[in-house]
Scaffold this motif. Structure first.
Motif, PDB file in Angstrom:
ATOM      1  N   GLY A 266       5.793   7.191  21.518  1.00 57.47           N
ATOM      2  CA  GLY A 266       6.605   8.351  21.869  1.00 57.47           C
ATOM      3  C   GLY A 266       7.988   7.918  22.328  1.00 57.47           C
ATOM      4  N   GLN A 267       8.938   8.836  22.344  1.00 56.02           N
ATOM      5  CA  GLN A 267      10.315   8.483  22.673  1.00 56.02           C
ATOM      6  C   GLN A 267      10.526   8.188  24.149  1.00 56.02           C
ATOM      7  N   LEU A 268       9.912   8.942  25.042  1.00 59.86           N
ATOM      8  CA  LEU A 268      10.203   8.781  26.457  1.00 59.86           C
ATOM      9  C   LEU A 268       9.251   7.815  27.161  1.00 59.86           C
ATOM     10  N   THR A 269       8.073   7.629  26.611  1.00 57.57           N
ATOM     11  CA  THR A 269       7.105   6.751  27.254  1.00 57.57           C
ATOM     12  C   THR A 269       6.515   5.828  26.209  1.00 57.57           C
ATOM     13  N   GLY A 270       5.648   4.977  26.643  1.00 61.01           N
ATOM     14  CA  GLY A 270       4.906   4.147  25.714  1.00 61.01           C
ATOM     15  C   GLY A 270       5.585   2.822  25.405  1.00 61.01           C
ATOM     16  N   TRP A 271       5.168   2.254  24.308  1.00 67.32           N
ATOM     17  CA  TRP A 271       5.584   0.900  23.943  1.00 67.32           C
ATOM     18  C   TRP A 271       7.082   0.784  23.724  1.00 67.32           C
ATOM     19  N   ARG A 272       7.677   1.760  23.079  1.00 68.58           N
ATOM     20  CA  ARG A 272       9.111   1.661  22.796  1.00 68.58           C
ATOM     21  C   ARG A 272       9.892   1.480  24.096  1.00 68.58           C
ATOM     22  N   HIS A 273       9.560   2.288  25.095  1.00 72.60           N
ATOM     23  CA  HIS A 273      10.232   2.182  26.387  1.00 72.60           C
ATOM     24  C   HIS A 273       9.957   0.815  27.018  1.00 72.60           C
ATOM     25  N   CYS A 274       8.708   0.363  26.966  1.00 66.68           N
ATOM     26  CA  CYS A 274       8.354  -0.931  27.561  1.00 66.68           C
ATOM     27  C   CYS A 274       9.100  -2.074  26.893  1.00 66.68           C
ATOM     28  N   PHE A 275       9.150  -2.074  25.560  1.00 65.81           N
ATOM     29  CA  PHE A 275       9.853  -3.127  24.845  1.00 65.81           C
ATOM     30  C   PHE A 275      11.341  -3.101  25.150  1.00 65.81           C
ATOM     31  N   THR A 276      11.910  -1.905  25.186  1.00 65.36           N
ATOM     32  CA  THR A 276      13.342  -1.770  25.450  1.00 65.36           C
ATOM     33  C   THR A 276      13.679  -2.293  26.839  1.00 65.36           C
ATOM     34  N   SER A 277      12.922  -1.860  27.843  1.00 64.15           N
ATOM     35  CA  SER A 277      13.239  -2.310  29.197  1.00 64.15           C
ATOM     36  C   SER A 277      12.970  -3.808  29.351  1.00 64.15           C
ATOM     37  N   MET A 278      11.941  -4.336  28.690  1.00 61.94           N
ATOM     38  CA  MET A 278      11.670  -5.762  28.773  1.00 61.94           C
ATOM     39  C   MET A 278      12.789  -6.566  28.107  1.00 61.94           C
ATOM     40  N   SER A 279      13.227  -6.152  26.941  1.00 63.04           N
ATOM     41  CA  SER A 279      14.299  -6.887  26.266  1.00 63.04           C
ATOM     42  C   SER A 279      15.602  -6.777  27.051  1.00 63.04           C
ATOM     43  N   ASP A 280      15.885  -5.599  27.631  1.00 60.41           N
ATOM     44  CA  ASP A 280      17.072  -5.456  28.485  1.00 60.41           C
ATOM     45  C   ASP A 280      17.004  -6.418  29.663  1.00 60.41           C
ATOM     46  N   PHE A 281      15.844  -6.487  30.274  1.00 59.59           N
ATOM     47  CA  PHE A 281      15.683  -7.375  31.424  1.00 59.59           C
ATOM     48  C   PHE A 281      15.867  -8.836  31.025  1.00 59.59           C
ATOM     49  N   LEU A 282      15.224  -9.249  29.935  1.00 60.95           N
ATOM     50  CA  LEU A 282      15.300 -10.651  29.527  1.00 60.95           C
ATOM     51  C   LEU A 282      16.693 -11.042  29.052  1.00 60.95           C
ATOM     52  N   GLU A 283      17.398 -10.115  28.415  1.00 57.27           N
ATOM     53  CA  GLU A 283      18.737 -10.423  27.932  1.00 57.27           C
ATOM     54  C   GLU A 283      19.749 -10.500  29.067  1.00 57.27           C
ATOM     55  N   ASP A 284      19.532  -9.738  30.126  1.00 58.68           N
ATOM     56  CA  ASP A 284      20.515  -9.659  31.193  1.00 58.68           C
ATOM     57  C   ASP A 284      19.823  -9.696  32.547  1.00 58.68           C
ATOM     58  N   CYS A 285      19.015 -10.744  32.772  1.00 54.84           N
ATOM     59  CA  CYS A 285      18.161 -10.767  33.957  1.00 54.84           C
ATOM     60  C   CYS A 285      18.947 -10.923  35.259  1.00 54.84           C
ATOM     61  N   VAL A 286      20.082 -11.635  35.251  1.00 53.80           N
ATOM     62  CA  VAL A 286      20.828 -11.834  36.493  1.00 53.80           C
ATOM     63  C   VAL A 286      21.381 -10.510  37.010  1.00 53.80           C
ATOM     64  N   SER A 287      22.027  -9.749  36.134  1.00 56.25           N
ATOM     65  CA  SER A 287      22.570  -8.463  36.593  1.00 56.25           C
ATOM     66  C   SER A 287      21.443  -7.479  36.913  1.00 56.25           C
ATOM     67  N   GLN A 288      20.338  -7.554  36.199  1.00 58.40           N
ATOM     68  CA  GLN A 288      19.190  -6.706  36.502  1.00 58.40           C
ATOM     69  C   GLN A 288      18.649  -7.036  37.899  1.00 58.40           C
ATOM     70  N   TYR A 289      18.650  -8.322  38.244  1.00 58.96           N
ATOM     71  CA  TYR A 289      18.190  -8.737  39.565  1.00 58.96           C
ATOM     72  C   TYR A 289      19.130  -8.205  40.653  1.00 58.96           C
ATOM     73  N   HIS A 290      20.438  -8.259  40.402  1.00 64.73           N
ATOM     74  CA  HIS A 290      21.405  -7.720  41.364  1.00 64.73           C
ATOM     75  C   HIS A 290      21.226  -6.211  41.537  1.00 64.73           C
ATOM     76  N   ILE A 291      20.949  -5.514  40.448  1.00 67.86           N
ATOM     77  CA  ILE A 291      20.695  -4.063  40.523  1.00 67.86           C
ATOM     78  C   ILE A 291      19.446  -3.800  41.359  1.00 67.86           C
ATOM     79  N   PHE A 292      18.425  -4.610  41.134  1.00 68.45           N
ATOM     80  CA  PHE A 292      17.194  -4.489  41.910  1.00 68.45           C
ATOM     81  C   PHE A 292      17.473  -4.678  43.394  1.00 68.45           C
ATOM     82  N   LEU A 293      18.250  -5.721  43.756  1.00 68.33           N
ATOM     83  CA  LEU A 293      18.572  -5.976  45.158  1.00 68.33           C
ATOM     84  C   LEU A 293      19.363  -4.818  45.768  1.00 68.33           C
ATOM     85  N   GLU A 294      20.310  -4.271  45.016  1.00 69.94           N
ATOM     86  CA  GLU A 294      21.080  -3.123  45.504  1.00 69.94           C
ATOM     87  C   GLU A 294      20.185  -1.918  45.756  1.00 69.94           C
ATOM     88  N   ASN A 295      19.262  -1.670  44.830  1.00 71.43           N
ATOM     89  CA  ASN A 295      18.323  -0.549  44.999  1.00 71.43           C
ATOM     90  C   ASN A 295      17.452  -0.752  46.237  1.00 71.43           C
TER      91      ASN A 295
END
Length: 174
Positions: free
Chosen positions: A111-140
């Motif tokens: 499905g578009q909003l949930t499921g594997w597509r979302h998981c793969f997208t967020s995982m690839s975003d995290f792996l491609e840009d993990c340092v800035s993702q970590y900074h966003i996590f710390l800010e949150n």
């Protein structure tokens, strides 16, 4: 079965209660173990649902008996039941091998909003840009702590105000 030059169709017939369903189930189970592709038809929906239920039960019992191997003799994807949903009257035991159920589950996964597509997208975003993702996590996390701290201060202030009013004192709000 091992004779390549002869195609055969077999018929199992007998009056009610003679073990036709049990016989067919055991035959199908053995054919599954031998990796033979088999199509089964029955004159009633009740009969085909019962055969599917029994084969599935045999597969699961085989898995439990051979639990040391940690693998099914065949993946449940090798067993498929299809037909009219209302007429088949499926129970929860057979639902996992029913075609419409599998399609529904796949639609949920892709499905578009949930499921594997979302998981793969967020995982690839995290792996491609993990340092800035970590900074966003710390800010949150820092924002959550601040919000919680502010909530605690407000609760303490409200508690103090209630105490002052109960003592008959006057409260000035600026």
């Amino acid at each position: 079965m091992h004779c390549n030059h002869k195609s055969s169709v077999e018929l199992i017939w007998g009056p009610p209660g003679t073990g036709k369903t049990k016989t067919v189930s055991i035959l199908l189970f053995n054919l599954l173990k031998m990796r033979c592709r088999t199509l089964v038809c029955a004159p009633t929906n009740v009969a085909i649902t019962e055969v599917a239920s029994r084969v599935l039960k045999l597969v699961k019992e085989s898995f439990e008996a051979d639990s040391g191997r940690d693998t099914l003799l065949c993946p449940l994807g090798d067993i498929l039941l299809f037909g009219n949903t209302e007429r088949l009257k499926l129970n929860a035991e057979v639902e996992e091998i029913y075609l419409d159920y599998r399609i529904k589950k796949l639609q949920e996964c892709f499905g578009q909003l949930t499921g594997w597509r979302h998981c793969f997208t967020s995982m690839s975003d995290f792996l491609e840009d993990c340092v800035s993702q970590y900074h966003i996590f710390l800010e949150n996390e820092l924002m959550k702590k601040r919000e919680k701290h502010n909530e605690n201060e407000i609760k303490e202030e409200e508690s103090t105000n209630r105490t002052d009013w109960s003592k008959g004192g006057k409260q000035v709000i600026s």
